[in-house]
Design an enzyme around this catalytic site. Structure first.
Site, PDB file in Angstrom:
ATOM      1  N   SER A   1      52.283  48.671   6.416  1.00  0.00           N
ATOM      2  CA  SER A   1      51.852  47.406   6.290  1.00  0.00           C
ATOM      3  C   SER A   1      50.523  46.978   6.716  1.00  0.00           C
ATOM      4  O   SER A   1      49.747  47.326   7.469  1.00  0.00           O
ATOM      5  CB  SER A   1      52.539  46.342   7.577  1.00  0.00           C
ATOM      6  OG  SER A   1      52.816  45.537   7.727  1.00  0.00           O
TER       7      SER A   1
ATOM      8  N   TYR B   1      55.380  48.223  15.639  1.00  0.00           N
ATOM      9  CA  TYR B   1      55.599  48.199  14.632  1.00  0.00           C
ATOM     10  C   TYR B   1      54.508  48.151  14.393  1.00  0.00           C
ATOM     11  O   TYR B   1      53.716  49.368  13.322  1.00  0.00           O
ATOM     12  CB  TYR B   1      56.227  46.616  13.870  1.00  0.00           C
ATOM     13  CG  TYR B   1      56.143  46.989  12.548  1.00  0.00           C
ATOM     14  CD1 TYR B   1      57.137  47.041  12.219  1.00  0.00           C
ATOM     15  CD2 TYR B   1      54.727  46.389  12.072  1.00  0.00           C
ATOM     16  CE1 TYR B   1      57.639  46.773  10.625  1.00  0.00           C
ATOM     17  CE2 TYR B   1      55.656  45.684  10.878  1.00  0.00           C
ATOM     18  CZ  TYR B   1      56.415  46.352   9.712  1.00  0.00           C
ATOM     19  OH  TYR B   1      56.741  46.082   8.692  1.00  0.00           O
TER      20      TYR B   1
END
Length: 253
Positions: A151, A163
């Site tokens: 990501s 994350y």
């Protein structure tokens, strides 16, 4: 690698981005091993792949459980006779600031469980599945490709300590595995998507969604199919290894 008749495993393959990748690869002749935790969505995704023109089998598996991962990949090879690719796509989010304070007093902190659960699924799960896929590829003599879905948050995104840390780790594994596994004819690549049109973004408040779009130079969200096309490109290009492809509409965090 030719996609026709190749066997590609996709974690998180029952819905969202995983399903989009599965359907596109199926339309190009690949056979799919779909891995997820929810049987119902897995079956729907498998039917969609079959309608797209190829074979697909489902495997219910928690990617953080070592024994389940080992059993699942052994079953894939038993069912298909080979394994040519893995797309490490399964992931979760538990967003929140590390600490949130007001007038000099901390009111909320990221819970350890929220930190650990994201690291478990998004990083440890990638390691376990990558290790098992490589094992099966080597032992069956199947040259293959491992694609880690990272990501742009790997660069650090506010409210995503867990994350961002996990995706940075996933990205770091790409060149490591590319170097370690090249001797066995196994390539490793990564894809770092930006903001995509998914179930999560669809549930956002309209004003928040518009603000997000405005921050993207191309002024729109990415489509899951665009990430799927990137995965297919990687699988078919035999000289690509050890790199991350960013697909983010020119957005850089």
């Amino acid at each position: 690698m030719k996609l026709q008749d190749s066997v590609i495993a996709i974690t998180g393959g029952g819905q969202g981005l995983g399903r989009a990748m599965a359907e596109l690869l199926a339309s190009r002749g690949a056979r799919l091993a779909l891995i997820d935790r929810v049987p119902e969505t897995l079956e729907e995704a498998a039917e969609a792949c079959k309608k797209a023109g190829s074979d697909a089998k489902t495997y219910v598996c928690n990617v953080v459980e070592e024994g389940e991962v080992e059993t699942t990949f052994a079953a894939i090879v038993k069912d298909f006779g080979q394994l040519n690719g893995l797309i490490n796509n399964a992931g979760i989010v538990r967003d929140g600031l590390m600490v949130k304070a007001k007038e000099g007093r901390v009111e909320k902190r990221m819970e350890l469980d929220h930190w650990q659960s994201v690291l478990d699924v998004n990083l440890t799960g990638v390691f376990l599945c990558g290790r098992e896929a490589a094992t099966q590829m080597i032992e069956t003599g199947s040259q293959g490709v491992i694609i880690n879905i990272a990501s742009i948050s790997r660069a650090g995104n506010m409210g995503q300590s867990n994350y961002s840390a996990a995706k940075a780790g996933v990205s770091a594994l790409v060149p490591v595995w590319a170097k370690e596994l090249a001797r066995y004819g196994i390539r490793c690549m990564g894809i770092a998507p930006g903001f995509l049109r998914t179930e999560m973004t669809a549930s956002m408040k309209p004003e928040a969604l518009e603000k997000m779009k405005a921050s993207i130079p191309l002024k729109r969200l990415g489509e899951p199919e665009e990430i799927a096309a990137t995965a297919a490109f990687i699988l078919e290009n035999d000289y690509m290894s050890g790199r991350i492809i960013e697909v983010d509409g020119a957005l850089r965090l």
